[in-house]
Design an enzyme around this catalytic site. Structure first.
Site, PDB file in Angstrom:
ATOM      1  N   ASN A  40       0.660  -1.695  -0.119  1.00 19.58           N
ATOM      2  CA  ASN A  40       0.081  -0.082   0.424  1.00 19.58           C
ATOM      3  C   ASN A  40       1.115   0.702  -0.008  1.00 19.58           C
ATOM      4  OD1 ASN A  40       0.337  -1.149   2.853  1.00 19.58           O
ATOM      5  ND2 ASN A  40      -0.865   0.149   3.641  1.00 19.58           N
ATOM      6  N   GLU A  42       0.302   5.312   0.641  1.00 14.01           N
ATOM      7  CA  GLU A  42      -0.576   6.358   1.325  1.00 14.01           C
ATOM      8  C   GLU A  42      -0.093   7.188   1.054  1.00 14.01           C
ATOM      9  OE1 GLU A  42      -1.122   5.140   5.513  1.00 14.01           O
ATOM     10  OE2 GLU A  42      -2.241   3.376   4.887  1.00 14.01           O
ATOM     11  N   CYS A  51      -4.273   0.605  -2.457  1.00 10.04           N
ATOM     12  CA  CYS A  51      -3.754  -0.404  -2.163  1.00 10.04           C
ATOM     13  C   CYS A  51      -3.315  -1.273  -2.282  1.00 10.04           C
ATOM     14  CB  CYS A  51      -5.452  -1.312  -1.866  1.00 10.04           C
ATOM     15  SG  CYS A  51      -6.618  -0.539  -0.766  1.00 10.04           S
ATOM     16  N   GLU A  53      -3.121  -4.116  -3.207  1.00  7.63           N
ATOM     17  CA  GLU A  53      -3.814  -4.982  -4.495  1.00  7.63           C
ATOM     18  C   GLU A  53      -3.681  -4.458  -5.612  1.00  7.63           C
ATOM     19  OE1 GLU A  53      -5.154  -4.554  -1.681  1.00  7.63           O
ATOM     20  OE2 GLU A  53      -6.415  -6.268  -0.611  1.00  7.63           O
TER      21      GLU A  53
HETATM   22  N1  THU Z   1      -5.589  -0.989   2.641  1.00  4.16           N
HETATM   23  C1  THU Z   1      -4.683  -2.622   1.527  1.00  4.16           C
HETATM   24  O1  THU Z   1      -3.598  -2.326   0.738  1.00  4.16           O
HETATM   25  N2  THU Z   1      -5.365  -3.473   0.929  1.00  4.16           N
HETATM   26  C2  THU Z   1      -6.355  -3.627   1.968  1.00  4.16           C
HETATM   27  O2  THU Z   1      -6.955  -5.323   0.907  1.00  4.16           O
HETATM   28  C3  THU Z   1      -7.161  -3.092   2.631  1.00  4.16           C
HETATM   29  C4  THU Z   1      -6.723  -1.912   3.152  1.00  4.16           C
HETATM   30  C5  THU Z   1      -4.691  -0.098   2.705  1.00  4.16           C
HETATM   31  C6  THU Z   1      -4.819   0.911   2.350  1.00  4.16           C
HETATM   32  C7  THU Z   1      -4.767   1.803   3.387  1.00  4.16           C
HETATM   33  O3  THU Z   1      -2.971   1.992   3.098  1.00  4.16           O
HETATM   34  C8  THU Z   1      -4.646   1.564   4.726  1.00  4.16           C
HETATM   35  O4  THU Z   1      -4.137  -0.314   4.635  1.00  4.16           O
HETATM   36  C9  THU Z   1      -5.499   1.177   5.823  1.00  4.16           C
HETATM   37  O5  THU Z   1      -7.004   0.642   5.200  1.00  4.16           O
END
Ligand code: THU
Length: 127
Positions: A40, A42, A51, A53
């Site tokens: 991820n 941000e 995210c 994925e």
């Molecule tokens: N996040 C992911 O990368 N994948 C997921 O399946 C759930 C959420 C990340 C987005 C954000 O950076 C952090 O997790 C909190 O939501």
């Protein structure tokens, strides 16, 4: 350990998650056995966060991969973390009813099909 989970775990180390501190790693395997990873990433605006994925699948697409057989997701949670709604839509677009391997840092693993988490998707068949 499953090499796809291992790849997702390694990608998680690169997570850029200064706002949530929730670090996620993902890995997708294509039909030729190639593995593409993502973490991820941000953003201070929050909404522009990507995210793990989506990073993994977009990397795979941009490298020319098109047919996918498995997706692994790793996070530090009590029970394995499923992909968010946006990622389910994107994964469906490129992977269809793919096998998802969800794992936490305690080694608990759950295998589900994307279609189980994302029933009745909107996709290109409606256009
Ligand atoms: N996040 C992911 O990368 N994948 C997921 O399946 C759930 C959420 C990340 C987005 C954000 O950076 C952090 O997790 C909190 O939501």
């Amino acid at each position: 350990m499953d090499r796809l989970i291992e790849a997702a775990l390694a990608a998680r180390e690169n997570a850029h998650a200064p706002f949530s501190n929730f670090r996620v790693g993902a890995a997708v395997e294509d039909a030729n056995g190639r593995v593409f990873t993502g973490c991820n990433v941000e953003n201070a605006t929050y909404g522009l966060t990507l995210c793990a994925e989506r990073v993994a699948i977009f990397k795979a697409i941009s490298e020319g991969a098109r047919k996918f057989v498995r997706v692994a997701v790793v996070a530090d949670t009590d029970s394995p973390t499923p992909p968010c709604g946006a990622c389910r839509q994107i994964l469906w677009e490129f992977c269809g009813d793919v096998e998802l391997v969800l794992t936490n840092l305690h080694g608990q693993t759950e295998t589900v099909r994307l279609g189980e988490l994302f029933p009745r998707p909107f996709d290109a068949s409606f256009l």
